[in-house]
Design an enzyme around this catalytic site. Sequence first.
Site, PDB file in Angstrom:
ATOM      1  N   PRO A 162      36.434  44.008  31.815  1.00 43.34           N
ATOM      2  CG  PRO A 162      37.167  42.513  33.473  1.00 43.34           C
ATOM      3  CD  PRO A 162      35.918  43.125  32.880  1.00 43.34           C
ATOM      4  CD1 TRP A 163      42.719  44.389  30.196  1.00 40.54           C
ATOM      5  CD2 TRP A 163      43.352  42.315  30.723  1.00 40.54           C
ATOM      6  NE1 TRP A 163      43.692  44.489  31.161  1.00 40.54           N
ATOM      7  CE2 TRP A 163      44.101  43.224  31.502  1.00 40.54           C
ATOM      8  CE3 TRP A 163      43.593  40.942  30.880  1.00 40.54           C
ATOM      9  CZ2 TRP A 163      45.060  42.814  32.434  1.00 40.54           C
ATOM     10  CZ3 TRP A 163      44.536  40.528  31.813  1.00 40.54           C
ATOM     11  CH2 TRP A 163      45.257  41.455  32.576  1.00 40.54           C
ATOM     12  CE  LYS A 187      35.646  50.760  27.921  1.00 44.53           C
ATOM     13  NZ  LYS A 187      36.696  49.998  27.170  1.00 44.53           N
ATOM     14  N   PRO A 188      33.599  46.661  26.208  1.00 41.74           N
ATOM     15  CG  PRO A 188      34.069  45.397  24.291  1.00 41.74           C
ATOM     16  CD  PRO A 188      33.138  46.450  24.819  1.00 41.74           C
ATOM     17  CB  ALA A 189      39.354  45.455  27.800  1.00 37.96           C
ATOM     18  CD  GLU A 190      41.450  49.978  25.491  1.00 33.46           C
ATOM     19  OE1 GLU A 190      42.318  50.784  25.896  1.00 33.46           O
ATOM     20  OE2 GLU A 190      40.421  49.691  26.149  1.00 33.46           O
ATOM     21  CB  SER A 241      42.191  47.982  38.592  1.00 30.37           C
ATOM     22  OG  SER A 241      42.020  49.304  38.120  1.00 30.37           O
ATOM     23  CB  ALA A 243      43.458  52.331  40.539  1.00 31.44           C
ATOM     24  CD  GLU A 262      34.584  41.390  40.352  1.00 33.15           C
ATOM     25  OE1 GLU A 262      35.653  41.672  40.948  1.00 33.15           O
ATOM     26  OE2 GLU A 262      34.531  40.725  39.321  1.00 33.15           O
ATOM     27  CB  CYS A 296      39.712  39.771  40.519  1.00 32.79           C
ATOM     28  SG  CYS A 296      38.102  39.203  39.948  1.00 32.79           S
ATOM     29  CD  GLU A 395      43.838  42.499  41.360  1.00 36.85           C
ATOM     30  OE1 GLU A 395      43.019  41.573  41.258  1.00 36.85           O
ATOM     31  OE2 GLU A 395      43.522  43.696  41.230  1.00 36.85           O
TER      32      GLU A 395
END
Length: 507
Positions: A162-163, A187-190, A241, A243, A262, A296, A395
């Site tokens: 995530p970012w 793959k990181p968040a863009e 997340s 979702a 996670e 989180c 959240e």
Amino acid sequence: MVATDQRFDAAGRFAGGAQYIGGRLRPGSSGRMHAVVDPATGEEVLRYELAGPEDVDAAVAAAEAALPAWGGATPGERSDALHRFADVLARRAAEFARAESLQCGKPIRLTTEFDVPGTVDNAAFFAGAARHLEGRSAGEYSGDHTSCVRREPIGVVGSVTPWNYPLQMAAWKALPAVAAGNTVVLKPAELTPLTSLMFAQAATEAGIPDGVLNVVSGAGADAGECLVGHPAVAMTSFTGSTAVGRRVAEIATRTVKRLHLELGGKAPFVVFDDADLEAAVHGAVAGALINSGQDCTAATRAYVQRPLYEAFVSGVADLMTCVRPGDPFDPATDLGPLVSYAQRNRVAGFVERARTHAAVVAGGAAPAGELAKGAYYLPTLITGASQASEIVQDEVFGPVLVVLPFDSDDEGIALANDTPYGLAASAWSRDVYRTGRATREIKAGCVWINDHIPIVSEMPHGGYRASGYGKDMSAYSLEEYTQIKHVMSDNTAVARKPWHRTVFSLG
């Protein structure tokens, strides 16, 4: 704002592209451009071509090619490489801190004292842990055979991060996987690829072979889903997340691969009536506002036993007004912006909807003046919300704390457990029996006592219920990234074994 030369030159550093495959930077192939934006100013700091399926295929191929040699290296050889990796990260700590502050808006004090040192420590920890991949000792459990357990690499691991903590999440995912002999495509968040790319470059600088750690910077809907569903990827590790985690699980299960999730959290902060009030107030503000609340495990819902409730609310409100939002590169800044304007607007939406049924005691707005051009949101305290309300159950991922009263200890613990999540929690009391009960009965992967947020490399991180499954950090995370193989050797040298007669008779 702090002088430009004290920031980080992302455009210069990644002029060759924002994909790192087989030990080299290269441009993406999707045909779609994306901008990394400084959320403190709204200025574009890097424009790059996003990864597409061809880039994912290339990265997976590089990881496959590197797997036999890396997986076949001795634990000592992998350990030595990771020790060198930790040294490179430590030498370049200031550069990593500036890059993380630039892309995320984190205060430089946080990246310098928390994000980067934590990452260096993780690397040093897994350098040691690489030499301790053990199974149970050998034994003659059948009487005629010796059994032992081998731990072997799983293969190519696809990790999606995530970012909110780009550097730390890259480390949490890649280090145990690599220590166990796997190769990784990350793959990181863009929004925030900079420090993940630098992390991979540092691995190459440390002598970790090309292809062991690759980075594809792309959007989740194409590069991310392609990586998760790739038939040559043996395991998917995802942080994000709940979702999106459900979508990741749906795709990953089509190819029956190992899955580590996670996911989100909604951490309760339970204050009993004998707690140290000052400690609880300071702990709540720090726990709620770390990384502008984009954590989180952040303290998001405080349950305070009624005798302390009013004093707690007053103390938190007063302390929040002392928190200084500002330029992330100014060492005096306490609170940076949210990661993007979209995230700032999402947080504001939660607060505005809460106003219809609850009281906003502090904050509840973006700051005026010079900071208005950034994605800032003031520290916010909400009271009077119902347990079933959105602000309590969902959240928010911003600098927002909601406080609710409770009467009995039974009620406090029940309220703490009354969300779908179970990632982290804290309990505040001077009574060891009360805190002991809280650690047993609160359903969360981590329960702090009289503190909230601290983490250490030696201890596992992961959740219950809708917060996912599997562990990051610690020796437990190595188990996530290994296959267990039972090896059973005959000790008798008897050709015609008695058990054969249960299958066929010689007449």
